[in-house]
Every structure is written in structure tokens, then in C-alpha cells.
Design a protein around this motif. Structure first.
Motif, PDB file in Angstrom:
ATOM      1  N   LEU A  66      50.829 -98.266  53.298  1.00 14.59           N
ATOM      2  CA  LEU A  66      51.650 -97.981  54.476  1.00 14.59           C
ATOM      3  C   LEU A  66      51.393 -96.570  55.002  1.00 14.59           C
ATOM      4  N   GLY A  89      48.261 -95.846  57.041  1.00 10.92           N
ATOM      5  CA  GLY A  89      48.194 -96.444  58.364  1.00 10.92           C
ATOM      6  C   GLY A  89      49.048 -95.672  59.352  1.00 10.92           C
ATOM      7  N   GLY A  90      49.341 -96.292  60.482  1.00 12.58           N
ATOM      8  CA  GLY A  90      50.211 -95.679  61.475  1.00 12.58           C
ATOM      9  C   GLY A  90      49.667 -94.350  61.978  1.00 12.58           C
ATOM     10  N   ALA A  91      50.534 -93.327  61.976  1.00 16.72           N
ATOM     11  CA  ALA A  91      50.150 -92.010  62.499  1.00 16.72           C
ATOM     12  C   ALA A  91      49.113 -91.316  61.640  1.00 16.72           C
ATOM     13  N   THR A 147      46.430 -92.902  60.309  1.00 13.27           N
ATOM     14  CA  THR A 147      45.200 -93.697  60.284  1.00 13.27           C
ATOM     15  C   THR A 147      43.977 -92.805  60.521  1.00 13.27           C
ATOM     16  N   THR A 159      55.271 -93.188  60.699  1.00 17.48           N
ATOM     17  CA  THR A 159      54.584 -94.336  60.110  1.00 17.48           C
ATOM     18  C   THR A 159      55.548 -95.286  59.415  1.00 17.48           C
ATOM     19  N   PRO A 179      59.160 -97.702  61.463  1.00 13.85           N
ATOM     20  CA  PRO A 179      59.097 -99.085  61.978  1.00 13.85           C
ATOM     21  C   PRO A 179      59.048-100.146  60.875  1.00 13.85           C
ATOM     22  N   GLN A 180      58.938 -99.728  59.616  1.00 11.58           N
ATOM     23  CA  GLN A 180      58.759-100.668  58.505  1.00 11.58           C
ATOM     24  C   GLN A 180      60.079-100.885  57.746  1.00 11.58           C
TER      25      GLN A 180
END
Length: 216
Positions: free
Chosen positions: A12, A15-17, A19, A107, A110-111
Motif C-alpha cells: 500500500l 503505491g499512491g503518492a 509510486t 496514500t 482512501p484505503q
């Protein structure tokens, strides 16, 4: 199961910001000695607390079915545990650490609920979604200041991250063989004399077909 959650958290955060960044994701205790050895930016996810979420505990057994939908065994409901991580950023300048923490927040926020399709095995096999709480109200009895004191370090900006995961309850219990056909059931009905007209009924046999085991 805990190491699968570590791997999920690393995936996690990569990923996201974050990546494409070369930021290391580690799970070390952030002691003063450890911090002195750091020479590159890093995000540290220190697992500081494990305890059961007793509000989620369920009783009873659930059927385990094969690909044909036939019950092959029975399983106790899983037990849910709260894994609490202390997420910190380490860099040469505080401003860089704050940027890393901001990227981690962007990041992870949203999870809030992780679906089974995004979970590693064996978590995915349970078919249950996993809640993730970022920087929420701390439910554990120990304060973050106490945790830093126990680690022997200075208080540092951090994100409290909690992942509540189901742990399978073993063992499974074998189910009986499935019923594959009908069985003949004989029922004997005995009637005594009737008072209204004095007639009597002789014993008679009734034959019925029912699903289930043969009764004698």
C-alpha cells in the motif's frame, strides 16, 4: 498471518503518492541506535500492539463448501485482531520527513476498507473485508509518549495506523456425507374405538417417501 499484513502494508505504501519513489519501507523498532544508522530516507512501520477486537467475536460454526456447493466441513468463526503500527518518516531534514508523512497519509486515507480481492492469501480466502484506520483515536491503553520512552528515543511525529484482520480458528470439523437420494419411511397408524358410533379402525400401514436417512 502478521507477516502477510506487513507485506500488505508495504504494498500500500509503495503505491499512491509514493509510486515510483525509492523510499524504503521497514518494520524495525525506531530506537536511538537504529536511527543513528540511517543514511537514506525511510518510512518505518513499527508494530507496537496486538490485541483481539472482542466486539467482533462470533459464536457458532459456518459451513465450508466445495466448488459444487456441497458442505465438506464446518469452521468456527474467525477471531479479529487489531494490529497497531507506529508509522514514522526518517530523513535528514524535518521538512522532508513531513513530506513523507503527507504522502503516506494521502496514500492510506482512501484505503479505509480493503476488499478481499486486494488482500494476500490466506486473508483473501476468508472472503472478508479488512478495515484500516489512519490517525484515528488511539484505543490502546499505552500512550505514544510511553511507547517512545520505552524505545529510548525522543518523541517524533508519527501516524497511528491500525489494521483489523481476521485470524482463522482451527481446526475444521468434517461434515457428514451428503444425502444423495430418497428413503422409504413406514409409519404405522393405530386407531382405537370411536365413541360416537362404536366402530373400530383396524391397524393400517402408510407408506411415504422422504428425503433423509432410512428410518426403521
Amino acid at each position: 498471518m502478521i507477516h502477510e499484513v506487513d507485506g500488505l502494508l508495504r504494498k500500500l505504501l509503495q503505491g499512491g503518492a509514493l509510486t515510483g519513489s525509492d523510499i524504503d519501507i521497514v518494520f524495525d523498532a525506531p530506537t536511538g541506535e537504529w536511527a543513528a544508522r540511517r543514511n537514506a530516507p525511510v518510512l518505518d512501520c513499527y508494530l507496537y500492539d496486538i490485541r483481539e477486537d472482542v466486539k467482533r467475536r462470533e459464536r457458532g460454526m459456518a459451513p465450508v463448501r466445495d466448488e459444487r456447493g456441497i458442505t465438506v466441513s464446518r469452521r468456527r468463526a474467525p477471531r479479529w485482531f487489531r494490529l497497531s503500527y507506529l508509522l514514522t518518516a526518517w530523513a535528514k531534514r524535518p521538512e522532508d520527513e513531513h513530506r513523507l508523512l503527507s504522502a503516506a497519509l494521502a496514500t492510506l486515507m482512501p484505503q479505509e476498507v480493503l476488499p478481499p480481492s486486494g488482500l494476500p492469501e490466506p486473508l483473501a480466502g476468508l472472503g472478508l473485508s479488512v478495515p484500516l484506520t489512519v490517525a484515528g483515536v488511539q484505543a490502546e491503553s499505552r500512550s505514544l509518549a510511553e511507547i517512545w520512552s520505552a524505545l529510548g528515543g525522543m518523541l517524533k511525529p508519527s501516524i497511528d495506523l491500525v489494521i483489523t484482520v481476521p485470524f482463522p480458528s482451527y481446526p475444521d470439523y468434517d461434515a457428514g456425507p451428503p444425502v444423495t437420494g430418497g428413503a422409504l419411511v413406514r409409519v404405522r397408524e393405530l386407531d382405537g374405538p370411536l365413541e360416537d358410533d362404536g366402530r373400530t379402525h383396524q391397524p393400517r400401514h402408510l407408506t411415504r417417501v422422504a428425503e433423509g436417512a432410512r428410518l426403521r
